[in-house]
Design an enzyme around this catalytic site. Structure first.
Site, PDB file in Angstrom:
ATOM      1  N   CYS A  87      26.141  23.671  30.886  1.00  0.00           N
ATOM      2  CA  CYS A  87      24.700  23.904  30.970  1.00  0.00           C
ATOM      3  C   CYS A  87      23.913  22.740  31.680  1.00  0.00           C
ATOM      4  CB  CYS A  87      24.033  23.931  29.386  1.00  0.00           C
ATOM      5  SG  CYS A  87      22.630  24.815  29.227  1.00  0.00           S
ATOM      6  N   HIS A 163      27.637  28.382  26.872  1.00  0.00           N
ATOM      7  CA  HIS A 163      28.236  27.319  25.951  1.00  0.00           C
ATOM      8  C   HIS A 163      29.602  27.834  25.309  1.00  0.00           C
ATOM      9  CE1 HIS A 163      25.085  24.380  26.172  1.00  0.00           C
ATOM     10  NE2 HIS A 163      24.359  25.428  26.358  1.00  0.00           N
ATOM     11  N   GLU A 165      31.803  26.149  24.207  1.00  0.00           N
ATOM     12  CA  GLU A 165      32.252  25.058  23.247  1.00  0.00           C
ATOM     13  C   GLU A 165      31.615  25.183  21.670  1.00  0.00           C
ATOM     14  OE1 GLU A 165      28.497  23.109  24.810  1.00  0.00           O
ATOM     15  OE2 GLU A 165      29.844  24.790  25.367  1.00  0.00           O
TER      16      GLU A 165
END
Length: 216
Positions: A87, A163, A165
């Site tokens: 990001c 994202h 994660e």
């Protein structure tokens, strides 16, 4: 055998490493986190890789700490060290590769679908208002309906606009910190669809990390 250590740049208290921590534990890899802008290493020489996380900052502001971070990203590119940038991190990486960050006509918020290598479709968490524009020589590996550059690779560096994660715990932290601003407040219940999305994200991310940091 010396345990590999990967440097991590974090930009917001609610945006941590998420499921990357689980991957590192399983692979016997140490993550050494630095909280920008107050904490940045002087050099990346002693690290076997670099992970740059997201954050709410705007690349166009370019404060002094961001310039220092970009200098470290450049160092990782030159050493070379494997890089995974997510990001905001991907946007910073893109600017160091000759790209730029542009405003989007409309943001990508919440769960969105991305197409990876023109075939695999993956539901991913998104929360960004800017997009990446890259020089033609850089490979774009994933895109979405609203954002052409969702994943890119240049030599030993990979950038992700989304994202992978963010696990359920991470999303809960985001919701607690940002309240109604958080686009994931309606996805927190552990229903079957949400669980499947998270499982697919974990598989995608772990495979990507294994490939990216295989020499760490």
């Amino acid at each position: 055998m010396i345990q590999p250590t990967i440097a991590v740049f974090q930009h917001h208290p609610a945006e941590g490493v998420g499921r990357i921590e689980l991957w590192a534990e399983r692979r016997n890899i140490t993550l050494e986190c630095f909280y920008a802008p107050d904490e940045l290493p002087a050099s990346l020489m002693k690290y076997q890789g670099l992970i740059v996380l997201g954050g709410p900052m705007n690349v166009a502001d370019n404060p002094l700490w961001m310039r220092a971070e970009c200098a470290l990203i450049n160092q990782a590119l030159e050493l070379p060290r494997p890089i995974l940038a997510i990001c905001l991190g991907a946007q910073l990486l893109a600017t160091q590769l000759g790209g730029k960050v542009v405003e989007m006509p409309e943001p990508e918020l919440g769960w969105q679908q991305v197409s990876i290598n023109g075939s695999q479709v993956l539901a991913v968490p998104q929360w960004h208002y800017q997009a990446i524009a890259l020089p033609q020589h850089i490979d774009v590996l994933a895109s979405s309906a609203l954002c052409q550059v969702q994943m890119f690779r240049h030599q030993h560096a990979i950038g992700l606009q989304f994202h992978p994660e963010w696990d359920s715990k991470q999303m809960t932290q985001l919701q607690e910190h940002f309240a109604d601003e958080c686009p994931f407040s309606n996805t927190l219940p552990q229903n079957a669809l949400h669980t499947e999305q998270q499982n697919q994200l974990e598989q995608f991310l772990f495979a990507l990390l294994d490939q990216q940091f295989k020499s760490a």
